[in-house]
Motif scaffolding. Structure first.
Motif, PDB file in Angstrom:
ATOM      1  N   VAL A 164       0.828  -1.199   0.000  1.00 25.62           N
ATOM      2  CA  VAL A 164       0.000   0.000   0.000  1.00 25.62           C
ATOM      3  C   VAL A 164       0.868   1.258   0.000  1.00 25.62           C
ATOM      4  CG1 VAL A 164      -1.785   1.264   1.260  1.00 25.62           C
ATOM      5  CG2 VAL A 164      -1.803  -1.244   1.234  1.00 25.62           C
ATOM      6  N   TYR A 165       1.912   1.232   0.802  1.00 25.58           N
ATOM      7  CA  TYR A 165       2.722   2.427   1.035  1.00 25.58           C
ATOM      8  C   TYR A 165       3.549   2.839  -0.187  1.00 25.58           C
ATOM      9  CZ  TYR A 165       6.453   5.303   3.051  1.00 25.58           C
ATOM     10  OH  TYR A 165       7.351   6.299   3.294  1.00 25.58           O
ATOM     11  N   LEU A 166       4.227   1.881  -0.823  1.00 22.13           N
ATOM     12  CA  LEU A 166       5.140   2.227  -1.910  1.00 22.13           C
ATOM     13  C   LEU A 166       4.449   2.884  -3.108  1.00 22.13           C
ATOM     14  CD1 LEU A 166       7.660  -0.768  -1.867  1.00 22.13           C
ATOM     15  CD2 LEU A 166       8.059   1.580  -1.137  1.00 22.13           C
ATOM     16  N   PRO A 167       3.302   2.386  -3.580  1.00 17.57           N
ATOM     17  CA  PRO A 167       2.625   3.103  -4.669  1.00 17.57           C
ATOM     18  C   PRO A 167       2.212   4.522  -4.290  1.00 17.57           C
ATOM     19  CG  PRO A 167       1.778   0.879  -4.491  1.00 17.57           C
ATOM     20  CD  PRO A 167       2.642   1.101  -3.287  1.00 17.57           C
ATOM     21  N   ILE A 168       1.789   4.717  -3.040  1.00 18.40           N
ATOM     22  CA  ILE A 168       1.407   6.053  -2.596  1.00 18.40           C
ATOM     23  C   ILE A 168       2.610   6.990  -2.599  1.00 18.40           C
ATOM     24  CG2 ILE A 168       0.609   7.378  -0.598  1.00 18.40           C
ATOM     25  CD1 ILE A 168      -1.208   5.029   0.098  1.00 18.40           C
ATOM     26  N   VAL A 169       3.742   6.515  -2.047  1.00  9.62           N
ATOM     27  CA  VAL A 169       4.950   7.334  -2.012  1.00  9.62           C
ATOM     28  C   VAL A 169       5.446   7.648  -3.420  1.00  9.62           C
ATOM     29  CG1 VAL A 169       7.398   7.303  -1.397  1.00  9.62           C
ATOM     30  CG2 VAL A 169       5.698   6.602   0.270  1.00  9.62           C
ATOM     31  N   THR A 170       5.402   6.662  -4.302  1.00  3.61           N
ATOM     32  CA  THR A 170       5.835   6.881  -5.682  1.00  3.61           C
ATOM     33  C   THR A 170       5.006   7.969  -6.348  1.00  3.61           C
ATOM     34  OG1 THR A 170       6.525   4.565  -5.855  1.00  3.61           O
ATOM     35  CG2 THR A 170       6.216   5.771  -7.911  1.00  3.61           C
ATOM     36  N   ALA A 341      14.264   5.307   0.828  1.00  3.51           N
ATOM     37  CA  ALA A 341      15.139   6.466   0.719  1.00  3.51           C
ATOM     38  C   ALA A 341      15.653   6.634  -0.708  1.00  3.51           C
ATOM     39  CB  ALA A 341      16.317   6.325   1.682  1.00  3.51           C
ATOM     40  N   GLY A 342      15.905   5.515  -1.393  1.00  4.13           N
ATOM     41  CA  GLY A 342      16.370   5.586  -2.776  1.00  4.13           C
ATOM     42  C   GLY A 342      15.356   6.238  -3.697  1.00  4.13           C
ATOM     43  N   LEU A 343      14.066   5.985  -3.467  1.00  3.37           N
ATOM     44  CA  LEU A 343      13.030   6.643  -4.255  1.00  3.37           C
ATOM     45  C   LEU A 343      13.074   8.154  -4.082  1.00  3.37           C
ATOM     46  CD1 LEU A 343       9.998   4.256  -3.553  1.00  3.37           C
ATOM     47  CD2 LEU A 343      11.336   4.416  -5.662  1.00  3.37           C
ATOM     48  N   ALA A 344      13.289   8.587  -2.849  1.00  9.08           N
ATOM     49  CA  ALA A 344      13.350  10.021  -2.579  1.00  9.08           C
ATOM     50  C   ALA A 344      14.588  10.655  -3.205  1.00  9.08           C
ATOM     51  CB  ALA A 344      13.333  10.261  -1.069  1.00  9.08           C
ATOM     52  N   VAL A 345      15.716   9.969  -3.135  1.00  7.39           N
ATOM     53  CA  VAL A 345      16.952  10.495  -3.716  1.00  7.39           C
ATOM     54  C   VAL A 345      16.808  10.649  -5.227  1.00  7.39           C
ATOM     55  CG1 VAL A 345      19.373   9.958  -4.172  1.00  7.39           C
ATOM     56  CG2 VAL A 345      18.440   9.623  -1.883  1.00  7.39           C
ATOM     57  N   GLU A 350      14.872  16.201  -1.547  1.00  7.86           N
ATOM     58  CA  GLU A 350      15.676  16.743  -0.445  1.00  7.86           C
ATOM     59  C   GLU A 350      17.053  16.085  -0.472  1.00  7.86           C
ATOM     60  OE1 GLU A 350      17.494  18.608   2.165  1.00  7.86           O
ATOM     61  OE2 GLU A 350      15.428  19.255   1.782  1.00  7.86           O
ATOM     62  N   PRO A 351      18.113  16.847  -0.785  1.00 12.19           N
ATOM     63  CA  PRO A 351      19.453  16.253  -0.926  1.00 12.19           C
ATOM     64  C   PRO A 351      19.966  15.551   0.330  1.00 12.19           C
ATOM     65  CG  PRO A 351      19.392  18.478  -1.830  1.00 12.19           C
ATOM     66  CD  PRO A 351      18.097  18.272  -1.116  1.00 12.19           C
ATOM     67  N   SER A 352      19.585  16.055   1.499  1.00 14.67           N
ATOM     68  CA  SER A 352      20.116  15.483   2.738  1.00 14.67           C
ATOM     69  C   SER A 352      19.355  14.252   3.211  1.00 14.67           C
ATOM     70  CB  SER A 352      20.086  16.540   3.853  1.00 14.67           C
ATOM     71  OG  SER A 352      20.892  17.642   3.511  1.00 14.67           O
ATOM     72  N   LEU A 353      18.219  13.949   2.576  1.00 14.72           N
ATOM     73  CA  LEU A 353      17.412  12.831   3.050  1.00 14.72           C
ATOM     74  C   LEU A 353      18.128  11.499   2.835  1.00 14.72           C
ATOM     75  CD1 LEU A 353      13.589  12.528   2.625  1.00 14.72           C
ATOM     76  CD2 LEU A 353      15.021  10.515   2.545  1.00 14.72           C
TER      77      LEU A 353
END
Length: 415
Positions: A164-170, A341-345, A350-353
């Motif tokens: 559930v979480y990963l599709p929402i975050v994507t 975290a890799g998805l966010a990068v 956010e560079p520091s995430l």
């Protein structure tokens, strides 16, 4: 020819080094996982001697390692055990999400990263590492403990929640909103439910199909089936680890026992490669600037995970020592946190995430095996000291001692 020779040399050195580190850890009776991670850190990006040609093969081996770890966990339990545990432990899954996702979200907001980064960091701090915990349970000989089904129920609930979480975050990271991820979400939930249904309803038929008296054929069929299901699950946005775990619970009886003995050496080999791979992709230079917030977050969420495990085990009527063991075992974070975290990068929000998440996971993936081993004895010693005055009063003045002392001792003998 030259590249092949370099690959064999590098990979051979990795395997030999892991064997020596494992022997060193065994001599002092502690889990070798922290040593594997530190070895990967030393020979990864920015390390002392970065590897070259063998890195791609190590990455594939690492993924197989996680799959085998979860398959072997699944072989320990039947489908009926899983369903009954999930039915009884779903409140623990809700408590787990609330206690461990909230600190990550608050940290992101305090750092001024915004709501999307808060959702991402909440996932990083929420999910325990199934791979690390599976290895630790085996290393410490706790697969048969009474608290282990509680731990596994929480891990499975976390992994299923990722569907559930990963599709929402994507969708959030892409800036397209929740509606864009609805189709992917529906597919992920449907596939996870279908695989679980097949495992519960047709487990006996699957075991009969897989069964073979020839160890070679049994090994090939079980391993091939596991990798196939894991790959299909991942292709459909479901965790490969969940797919492997469900294959394990679908197998029962003599098939499960035979597969367990055949796959144990492969699991140990590829699991060690997984932990080295994690360290290889951590640049030591990126850690110092974010070390303090990562350390603070690690301390808080280690405590919340211990509280989660303790509460869930208490709810399942596990003894006092078993409750502390359950809490300490859940501390480690790992593969899922890095994926999130890799998805966010990649999205660049956010560079520091990325460095913060890496430092956070590295801290807890090293501390996790230590917490699993020492949380219970430390807690027992502290609670024992607190009980000492009461026990002394009982012996001097005839006051009854604490009832929990005898009850816990009796419960531990059954764990």
């Amino acid at each position: 020819m030259h590249s092949s020779a370099v690959f064999l040399t590098e990979f051979g050195a990795i395997i030999l080094g892991l064997g020596l580190l494992g022997r060193f850890a065994g001599r002092f009776q502690f889990s070798p996982i922290p040593l594997y991670l530190l070895a990967g850190l030393a020979f990864g990006k920015g390390g002392l001697l970065p590897l070259g040609t063998s890195e791609e093969f190590v990455a594939i081996g690492a993924e197989i390692g996680v799959i085998l770890l979860l398959l072997m966990l699944g072989l320990e339990y039947t489908a009926s055990d899983l369903v009954s545990n999930l039915k009884t432990q779903y409140p623990a899954g809700l408590v787990d999400a609330a206690l461990n996702a909230l600190p990550g979200a608050l940290m992101a907001l305090l750092l001024g990263w915004g709501p999307v980064a808060a959702v991402v960091l909440a996932g990083v701090t929420w999910i325990s590492s199934s791979g690390v915990i599976a290895k630790v349970l085996g290393d410490l000989g706790r697969l048969g403990n009474r608290e282990t089904p509680v731990i596994l129920s929480i891990l499975v609930l976390e992994d299923l929640s990722m569907a559930v979480y990963l599709p929402i975050v994507t969708a959030l990271l892409a800036g397209s909103g929740l509606a864009a991820g609805s189709a992917t979400l529906a597919i992920a939930l449907g596939v996870a439910g279908l695989v679980l249904l097949v495992a519960v309803r047709f487990g006996r038929h699957i075991s009969r199909f897989v069964s073979n008296d020839d160890p070679e054929k049994l090994l090939l069929v079980v391993l091939g089936l596991t990798l196939l299901v894991a790959g299909l699950a991942q292709q459909l946005q479901v965790s490969a680890a969940v797919g492997a775990f469900l294959v394990g619970i679908a197998l029962s009886g003599e098939v499960a026992e035979g597969a367990h003995s055949l796959l144990a050496p492969l699991r140990d080999l590829f699991a060690a490669v997984f932990f080295v791979f994690f360290g290889l992709h951590t640049d030591p230079a990126s850690i110092p600037p974010v070390l303090l917030p990562a350390l603070a977050l690690a301390v808080v969420t280690a405590a919340t995970k211990i509280a989660t495990g303790y509460w869930a085990a208490r709810r399942a009527h596990i003894s006092g020592r078993g409750r502390w063991r359950a809490g300490g075992t859940l501390v480690a974070r790992g593969e899922f946190s890095i994926v999130i975290a890799g998805l966010a990068v990649t999205s660049g929000i956010e560079p520091s995430l990325g460095p913060l998440a890496t430092a956070y996971v590295l801290i807890l993936v090293v501390v996790g095996p230590l917490a699993a081993r020492f949380t219970e004895p430390v807690a027992s010693r502290l609670t024992g000291r607190r009980r000492t005055p009461a026990v002394t009063a009982a012996s001097e003045g005839g006051v009854p001692g604490p009832r929990g002392t005898a009850d816990d001792a009796d419960s531990v003998s059954r764990n």
